[in-house]
Design a protein around this motif. Structure first.
Motif, PDB file in Angstrom:
ATOM      1  N   THR A   1       0.827  -1.204   0.000  1.00 51.09           N
ATOM      2  CA  THR A   1       0.000   0.000   0.000  1.00 51.09           C
ATOM      3  C   THR A   1       0.861   1.254   0.000  1.00 51.09           C
ATOM      4  O   THR A   1       1.955   1.275   0.573  1.00 51.09           O
ATOM      5  CB  THR A   1      -0.906   0.031   1.253  1.00 51.09           C
ATOM      6  N   ALA A   2       0.347   2.305  -0.662  1.00 46.95           N
ATOM      7  CA  ALA A   2       0.908   3.649  -0.547  1.00 46.95           C
ATOM      8  C   ALA A   2      -0.194   4.534   0.026  1.00 46.95           C
ATOM      9  O   ALA A   2      -1.312   4.556  -0.495  1.00 46.95           O
ATOM     10  CB  ALA A   2       1.372   4.167  -1.894  1.00 46.95           C
ATOM     11  N   LEU A   3       0.110   5.258   1.108  1.00 45.28           N
ATOM     12  CA  LEU A   3      -0.891   6.051   1.807  1.00 45.28           C
ATOM     13  C   LEU A   3      -0.362   7.446   2.055  1.00 45.28           C
ATOM     14  O   LEU A   3       0.797   7.632   2.430  1.00 45.28           O
ATOM     15  CB  LEU A   3      -1.265   5.382   3.127  1.00 45.28           C
ATOM     16  N   VAL A   4      -1.239   8.449   1.836  1.00 43.98           N
ATOM     17  CA  VAL A   4      -0.871   9.828   2.093  1.00 43.98           C
ATOM     18  C   VAL A   4      -1.995  10.497   2.883  1.00 43.98           C
ATOM     19  O   VAL A   4      -3.177  10.242   2.645  1.00 43.98           O
ATOM     20  CB  VAL A   4      -0.590  10.585   0.772  1.00 43.98           C
ATOM     21  N   THR A   5      -1.616  11.322   3.839  1.00 44.61           N
ATOM     22  CA  THR A   5      -2.593  12.016   4.683  1.00 44.61           C
ATOM     23  C   THR A   5      -3.063  13.300   3.993  1.00 44.61           C
ATOM     24  O   THR A   5      -2.255  14.026   3.397  1.00 44.61           O
ATOM     25  CB  THR A   5      -1.967  12.366   6.040  1.00 44.61           C
ATOM     26  N   LEU A   6      -4.360  13.572   4.086  1.00 42.11           N
ATOM     27  CA  LEU A   6      -4.928  14.822   3.560  1.00 42.11           C
ATOM     28  C   LEU A   6      -4.977  15.805   4.724  1.00 42.11           C
ATOM     29  O   LEU A   6      -5.775  15.655   5.652  1.00 42.11           O
ATOM     30  CB  LEU A   6      -6.323  14.570   2.995  1.00 42.11           C
ATOM     31  N   ASN A   7      -4.123  16.780   4.660  1.00 46.87           N
ATOM     32  CA  ASN A   7      -3.967  17.687   5.797  1.00 46.87           C
ATOM     33  C   ASN A   7      -3.723  19.103   5.297  1.00 46.87           C
ATOM     34  O   ASN A   7      -2.699  19.391   4.687  1.00 46.87           O
ATOM     35  CB  ASN A   7      -2.805  17.233   6.679  1.00 46.87           C
ATOM     36  N   HIS A   8      -4.686  19.985   5.522  1.00 44.73           N
ATOM     37  CA  HIS A   8      -4.523  21.401   5.184  1.00 44.73           C
ATOM     38  C   HIS A   8      -5.351  22.209   6.174  1.00 44.73           C
ATOM     39  O   HIS A   8      -6.568  22.221   6.121  1.00 44.73           O
ATOM     40  CB  HIS A   8      -4.984  21.669   3.750  1.00 44.73           C
ATOM     41  N   GLN A   9      -4.646  22.847   7.092  1.00 43.90           N
ATOM     42  CA  GLN A   9      -5.304  23.584   8.171  1.00 43.90           C
ATOM     43  C   GLN A   9      -6.232  22.660   8.962  1.00 43.90           C
ATOM     44  O   GLN A   9      -7.338  23.021   9.332  1.00 43.90           O
ATOM     45  CB  GLN A   9      -6.086  24.782   7.611  1.00 43.90           C
ATOM     46  N   GLY A  10      -5.771  21.441   9.151  1.00 44.88           N
ATOM     47  CA  GLY A  10      -6.535  20.441   9.883  1.00 44.88           C
ATOM     48  C   GLY A  10      -6.495  19.104   9.181  1.00 44.88           C
ATOM     49  O   GLY A  10      -6.249  19.014   7.976  1.00 44.88           O
ATOM     50  N   LEU A  11      -6.723  18.056   9.929  1.00 48.16           N
ATOM     51  CA  LEU A  11      -6.694  16.695   9.394  1.00 48.16           C
ATOM     52  C   LEU A  11      -8.014  16.404   8.691  1.00 48.16           C
ATOM     53  O   LEU A  11      -9.084  16.447   9.305  1.00 48.16           O
ATOM     54  CB  LEU A  11      -6.469  15.699  10.531  1.00 48.16           C
ATOM     55  N   LEU A  12      -7.945  16.117   7.389  1.00 51.57           N
ATOM     56  CA  LEU A  12      -9.150  15.980   6.568  1.00 51.57           C
ATOM     57  C   LEU A  12      -9.445  14.536   6.161  1.00 51.57           C
ATOM     58  O   LEU A  12     -10.591  14.210   5.856  1.00 51.57           O
ATOM     59  CB  LEU A  12      -9.021  16.836   5.303  1.00 51.57           C
ATOM     60  N   GLY A  13      -8.429  13.678   6.123  1.00 52.95           N
ATOM     61  CA  GLY A  13      -8.657  12.300   5.706  1.00 52.95           C
ATOM     62  C   GLY A  13      -7.379  11.647   5.228  1.00 52.95           C
ATOM     63  O   GLY A  13      -6.269  12.170   5.423  1.00 52.95           O
ATOM     64  N   VAL A  14      -7.527  10.502   4.569  1.00 51.10           N
ATOM     65  CA  VAL A  14      -6.379   9.783   3.997  1.00 51.10           C
ATOM     66  C   VAL A  14      -6.762   9.254   2.616  1.00 51.10           C
ATOM     67  O   VAL A  14      -7.923   8.918   2.362  1.00 51.10           O
ATOM     68  CB  VAL A  14      -5.917   8.604   4.888  1.00 51.10           C
ATOM     69  N   LEU A  15      -5.779   9.179   1.758  1.00 51.41           N
ATOM     70  CA  LEU A  15      -5.930   8.574   0.435  1.00 51.41           C
ATOM     71  C   LEU A  15      -4.942   7.426   0.346  1.00 51.41           C
ATOM     72  O   LEU A  15      -3.742   7.617   0.574  1.00 51.41           O
ATOM     73  CB  LEU A  15      -5.651   9.599  -0.672  1.00 51.41           C
ATOM     74  N   ALA A  16      -5.435   6.233   0.050  1.00 54.92           N
ATOM     75  CA  ALA A  16      -4.566   5.050  -0.026  1.00 54.92           C
ATOM     76  C   ALA A  16      -4.812   4.313  -1.330  1.00 54.92           C
ATOM     77  O   ALA A  16      -5.946   4.244  -1.822  1.00 54.92           O
ATOM     78  CB  ALA A  16      -4.818   4.124   1.162  1.00 54.92           C
ATOM     79  N   ILE A  17      -3.748   3.766  -1.900  1.00 52.85           N
ATOM     80  CA  ILE A  17      -3.849   2.922  -3.084  1.00 52.85           C
ATOM     81  C   ILE A  17      -3.127   1.610  -2.794  1.00 52.85           C
ATOM     82  O   ILE A  17      -2.117   1.582  -2.090  1.00 52.85           O
ATOM     83  CB  ILE A  17      -3.247   3.601  -4.335  1.00 52.85           C
ATOM     84  N   GLY A  18      -3.663   0.508  -3.327  1.00 52.54           N
ATOM     85  CA  GLY A  18      -3.102  -0.801  -3.012  1.00 52.54           C
ATOM     86  C   GLY A  18      -2.820  -1.632  -4.243  1.00 52.54           C
ATOM     87  O   GLY A  18      -3.420  -1.434  -5.312  1.00 52.54           O
ATOM     88  N   SER A  19      -1.912  -2.575  -4.090  1.00 53.23           N
ATOM     89  CA  SER A  19      -1.547  -3.514  -5.145  1.00 53.23           C
ATOM     90  C   SER A  19      -1.530  -4.925  -4.581  1.00 53.23           C
ATOM     91  O   SER A  19      -1.236  -5.127  -3.402  1.00 53.23           O
ATOM     92  CB  SER A  19      -0.166  -3.175  -5.716  1.00 53.23           C
ATOM     93  N   ARG A  20      -1.810  -5.894  -5.430  1.00 54.25           N
ATOM     94  CA  ARG A  20      -1.715  -7.289  -4.999  1.00 54.25           C
ATOM     95  C   ARG A  20      -0.261  -7.726  -4.810  1.00 54.25           C
ATOM     96  O   ARG A  20       0.012  -8.675  -4.086  1.00 54.25           O
ATOM     97  CB  ARG A  20      -2.410  -8.199  -6.024  1.00 54.25           C
ATOM     98  N   ASP A  21       0.643  -7.048  -5.476  1.00 54.39           N
ATOM     99  CA  ASP A  21       2.065  -7.386  -5.406  1.00 54.39           C
ATOM    100  C   ASP A  21       2.667  -6.847  -4.107  1.00 54.39           C
ATOM    101  O   ASP A  21       2.673  -5.631  -3.878  1.00 54.39           O
ATOM    102  CB  ASP A  21       2.797  -6.782  -6.608  1.00 54.39           C
ATOM    103  N   PRO A  22       3.192  -7.714  -3.240  1.00 53.98           N
ATOM    104  CA  PRO A  22       3.766  -7.242  -1.968  1.00 53.98           C
ATOM    105  C   PRO A  22       4.958  -6.309  -2.145  1.00 53.98           C
ATOM    106  O   PRO A  22       5.297  -5.558  -1.232  1.00 53.98           O
ATOM    107  CB  PRO A  22       4.190  -8.545  -1.272  1.00 53.98           C
ATOM    108  N   LYS A  23       5.581  -6.334  -3.318  1.00 56.53           N
ATOM    109  CA  LYS A  23       6.771  -5.517  -3.544  1.00 56.53           C
ATOM    110  C   LYS A  23       6.488  -4.287  -4.409  1.00 56.53           C
ATOM    111  O   LYS A  23       7.416  -3.531  -4.720  1.00 56.53           O
ATOM    112  CB  LYS A  23       7.872  -6.362  -4.203  1.00 56.53           C
TER     113      LYS A  23
END
Length: 243
Positions: free
Chosen positions: A188-210
């Motif tokens: 997984t690659a995950l990034v926090t949505l944060n601008h003048q406060g915590l708004l959420g997270v955006l994550a993308i995933g792959s079946r490949d562990p690498k």
């Protein structure tokens, strides 16, 4: 009977080391004899040529130097080819990111924003697993919402200023992608949505562990998160006003 020079040779020319029985070799020899300046005008060919300077069992310093230069030349060509491949991949990613960010800025509602980012990541970027989780005390009819306190319990260690890549734990995957899809995600690659406060997270995933590992670049994903973070407060407030 005296052997005659091959027909391909001009009068007065003789084959090197006797008569060649290879028609292609004879043609090359004949051409070089007619054009003795050829290698002076095409000296780049000398790098790939093999001209031995052996004396018995020894190898001359010149031949050793040429061998090393030839090997380094091949290695540099391979590196250049790899850099060109990376540059082309980055160009494609940049163009996709540009199109997505422009589409996000054109979104007139939160519903349109959520649909745009999820559809683009799945279809344009070919990402099999996408998760956009928005934080708020009250659930909205658009998108997936949860409280920031619940998110802190589930994935608090993943949220920060920098994007996170790698294999996540089972409960983290279940929170982001759901229990069923989470079992299919290898990295997984995950990034926090944060601008003048915590708004959420955006994550993308792959079946490949690498596929998503700590060394992978997340620049383009961070760009998308930056745009989302600046658009979400305005569109969220508009939705609250309508309600």
């Amino acid at each position: 009977m005296i052997d005659q020079p091959p027909a391909s040779l001009s009068p007065g020319e003789t084959p090197i080391n006797g008569v060649s029985h290879d028609p292609e070799a004879e043609a090359v020899i004949a051409y070089l004899l007619r054009h003795p300046e050829f290698f002076a005008e095409h000296d780049e060919l000398l790098v790939s040529m093999r001209i031995p300077h052996q004396r018995g069992d020894s190898v001359s310093l010149v031949e050793r130097q040429l061998k090393l230069l030839r090997e380094r030349n091949i290695e540099m060509r391979h590196r250049l080819s790899q850099l060109m491949d990376v540059a082309r991949d980055n160009d494609r990613l940049f163009e996709k990111t540009r199109r997505l960010n422009l589409a996000l800025m054109d979104a007139g509602s939160l519903d349109e924003l959520v649909i745009t980012v999820e559809d683009s990541l799945r279809h344009d970027f070919q990402v099999p697993f996408v998760s956009l989780v928005l934080f708020g005390d009250n659930n909205m009819p658009v998108g997936r919402w949860t409280s920031s306190s619940e998110a802190q319990v589930a994935i608090g260690g993943l949220m920060g200023e920098k994007a996170v890549c790698g294999a996540l734990r089972e409960h983290e995957l279940a929170f982001l992608f759901g229990a069923e899809q989470g079992r299919q995600v290898g990295s997984t690659a995950l990034v926090t949505l944060n601008h003048q406060g915590l708004l959420g997270v955006l994550a993308i995933g792959s079946r490949d562990p690498k596929h998503y590992k700590s060394s992978v670049g997340t620049l383009f994903l961070s760009y998308i998160a930056d745009v989302l973070s600046r658009l979400l407060p305005r569109l969220t407030q508009s939705l609250r006003s309508v309600r």
